[in-house]
Design a protein around this motif. Structure first.
Motif, short mmCIF file in Angstrom:
data_model
loop_
_atom_site.label_atom_id
_atom_site.label_comp_id
_atom_site.label_asym_id
_atom_site.label_seq_id
_atom_site.Cartn_x
_atom_site.Cartn_y
_atom_site.Cartn_z
N THR A 143 0.85 -1.19 0.00
CA THR A 143 0.00 0.00 0.00
C THR A 143 0.89 1.24 0.00
O THR A 143 1.81 1.36 0.81
CB THR A 143 -0.91 -0.01 1.25
N PRO A 144 0.63 2.20 -0.90
CA PRO A 144 1.52 3.36 -1.00
C PRO A 144 1.35 4.34 0.15
O PRO A 144 0.34 4.33 0.87
CB PRO A 144 1.12 3.99 -2.33
N PHE A 145 2.33 5.21 0.27
CA PHE A 145 2.32 6.26 1.30
C PHE A 145 1.01 7.05 1.24
O PHE A 145 0.60 7.51 0.17
CB PHE A 145 3.51 7.20 1.08
N GLY A 146 0.37 7.20 2.39
CA GLY A 146 -0.79 8.07 2.52
C GLY A 146 -2.12 7.49 2.12
O GLY A 146 -3.16 8.12 2.35
N ALA A 147 -2.16 6.29 1.53
CA ALA A 147 -3.42 5.76 1.00
C ALA A 147 -4.38 5.35 2.11
O ALA A 147 -3.97 4.78 3.12
CB ALA A 147 -3.14 4.58 0.09
N LEU A 148 -5.66 5.63 1.90
CA LEU A 148 -6.69 5.21 2.83
C LEU A 148 -7.05 3.74 2.58
O LEU A 148 -7.23 3.34 1.44
CB LEU A 148 -7.96 6.04 2.65
N THR A 149 -7.09 2.95 3.65
CA THR A 149 -7.64 1.60 3.60
C THR A 149 -8.44 1.42 4.88
O THR A 149 -8.46 2.31 5.74
CB THR A 149 -6.52 0.52 3.55
N THR A 150 -9.09 0.26 5.03
CA THR A 150 -9.83 0.03 6.27
C THR A 150 -8.89 -0.06 7.47
O THR A 150 -9.32 0.14 8.61
CB THR A 150 -10.65 -1.27 6.16
N PHE A 151 -7.62 -0.37 7.21
CA PHE A 151 -6.63 -0.43 8.29
C PHE A 151 -5.88 0.89 8.46
O PHE A 151 -5.12 1.05 9.41
CB PHE A 151 -5.60 -1.54 8.01
N SER A 152 -6.01 1.79 7.50
CA SER A 152 -5.26 3.06 7.58
C SER A 152 -6.18 4.24 7.26
O SER A 152 -5.94 4.99 6.31
CB SER A 152 -4.07 3.03 6.63
N PRO A 153 -7.25 4.42 8.09
CA PRO A 153 -8.15 5.55 7.86
C PRO A 153 -7.52 6.86 8.33
O PRO A 153 -6.60 6.86 9.15
CB PRO A 153 -9.37 5.20 8.72
N SER A 154 -8.00 7.95 7.78
CA SER A 154 -7.51 9.25 8.21
C SER A 154 -8.36 9.73 9.39
O SER A 154 -9.59 9.75 9.31
CB SER A 154 -7.61 10.25 7.05
N GLY A 155 -7.71 10.12 10.50
CA GLY A 155 -8.44 10.54 11.69
C GLY A 155 -8.16 11.99 12.05
O GLY A 155 -7.36 12.66 11.40
N LYS A 156 -8.83 12.47 13.10
CA LYS A 156 -8.63 13.85 13.53
C LYS A 156 -7.26 14.05 14.18
O LYS A 156 -6.65 15.10 14.05
CB LYS A 156 -9.74 14.26 14.51
N GLN A 157 -6.79 13.04 14.91
CA GLN A 157 -5.50 13.15 15.59
C GLN A 157 -4.35 12.80 14.65
O GLN A 157 -3.31 13.45 14.68
CB GLN A 157 -5.47 12.21 16.82
N ILE A 158 -4.53 11.76 13.86
CA ILE A 158 -3.49 11.33 12.93
C ILE A 158 -4.08 11.32 11.53
O ILE A 158 -4.93 10.49 11.21
CB ILE A 158 -2.95 9.92 13.29
N ARG A 159 -3.62 12.23 10.70
CA ARG A 159 -4.21 12.37 9.36
C ARG A 159 -3.71 11.29 8.41
O ARG A 159 -4.47 10.76 7.60
CB ARG A 159 -3.87 13.75 8.80
N ILE A 160 -2.42 10.92 8.50
CA ILE A 160 -1.85 9.90 7.61
C ILE A 160 -1.44 8.69 8.44
O ILE A 160 -0.51 8.76 9.24
CB ILE A 160 -0.64 10.45 6.84
N MET A 161 -2.16 7.59 8.26
CA MET A 161 -1.85 6.36 8.99
C MET A 161 -0.80 5.52 8.25
O MET A 161 0.02 4.85 8.87
CB MET A 161 -3.11 5.54 9.19
#
Length: 322
Positions: A143-161
């Motif tokens: 998965t590339p840098f910054g991409a949204l997945t169900t395991f790497s959602p963007s949140g209020k505290q951490i924008r890039i998972m």
């Protein structure tokens, strides 16, 4: 080029699925004397529903991480049966197919081990949609840098998972297995390049490896009719270099060769990133960071897309003092 389809109607892949197109071209290039091994993944789920299949070729299912060992085992069994006279001595292609999770993550050790068995002929093909798509778009090491997945959602505290850079699989397979005669990258949006690479991989002998980048409308977030366009943008922006390493000799191919020669200019990565909703949360600064990484790959690496060694190796300060 054969007109017969060996991966045909009957599958249930999503509209605009580039992985399905990869399989179609791979099967067409391989021809009828072929055995396909498919690991668990979205291409397994979609293509082998009970009592239906798109394969017009013998097909074996193996578990998620089993592609490498199943490919070696099948090639070894065919060789032994032919040597004992129990099968006609003829060329039979063995192709092991696995997704990015089944090849680069869970199946990495088996694929790597398989590529050391140089007396058997088989091709390992990794179809890479940069997620574990059959389990609802989960993050993998591809998965590339910054991409949204169900395991790497963007949140209020951490924008890039997903802040780690994508693994360079083709380079790992080439550099780590120097006796492998053919390693290449490809994609369905450039079918002639893909077709020719599959033919080379199957003809050259021994284990071989091809890595394809497969745009996924569901996981990447774009209209399915743009799959080929998104794929071409990955190459035109320099994010996905097309190359082959044949008997140790490296060569950029197709559009990537034209970029390297100066015939055409690389497009800004922004044109690729802004077309996909999985990157919708990235700022201009984030995209500039990605652009710098791609520029570095093309302008500073010894071989664009392959070896992250800089063109001018730094001279150690301690050595200078001596």
């Amino acid at each position: 080029m054969a007109q017969t389809e060996y991966f045909d109607a009957g599958h249930r892949t999503c509209q605009g699925c580039e992985s399905a197109m990869v399989l179609r071209w791979v099967a067409k290039a391989a021809g009828p004397n072929t055995i396909v091994i498919g690991a668990t993944g979205c291409m397994y789920v979609a293509n082998t529903t009970y009592y239906t299949t798109a394969w017009a070729l013998p097909w074996i299912h193996t578990q998620l991480s089993g592609t490498g060992s199943a490919a070696v085992g099948t090639a070894a069994a065919l060789k032994a049966l032919m040597e004992k006279g129990k099968l006609p001595n003829e060329k039979i292609n063995v192709i092991g197919i696995c997704g990015d999770l089944g090849c680069a993550d869970a199946g990495l050790s088996e694929v790597s081990n398989a590529l050391t068995h140089t007396k058997y002929n088989f091709l390992i093909l990794m179809y890479d949609n940069e997620s574990s798509a059959n389990t609802d778009i989960q993050e993998t090491t591809m998965t590339p840098f910054g991409a949204l997945t169900t395991f790497s959602p963007s949140g209020k505290q951490i924008r890039i998972m997903k802040y780690r850079w994508k693994k360079n699989m083709a380079a790992m397979m080439a550099v780590g297995h120097p006796e492998v005669k053919y390693v290449a990258t490809a994609m369905a949006a450039d079918p002639i390049d893909l077709y020719n690479k599959v033919r080379k991989a199957l003809e050259i002998g021994g284990p071989t490896f091809i890595h394809t980048l497969d745009p996924c409308p569901k996981g990447w977030g774009y209209d399915p009719k743009y799959s080929h366009e998104i794929g071409k943008l990955a190459v035109e922006t320099g994010l996905w270099p097309l190359f082959e390493i044949e008997n140790g000799k490296f060569r950029l191919t197709s559009t990537s060769a034209r970029i390297a020669s100066g015939e055409i200019k690389r497009k800004p990565v922004k044109e690729y990133i802004r077309r996909q909703t999985r990157f919708k949360h990235l700022t201009d600064e984030d995209i500039e960071y990605i652009q710098r990484k791609v520029d570095e790959m093309w302008e500073k690496w010894l071989i664009p897309g392959l070896l992250p060694l800089t063109k001018e190796l730094p001279y150690p300060e301690t050595t200078k003092a001596q």
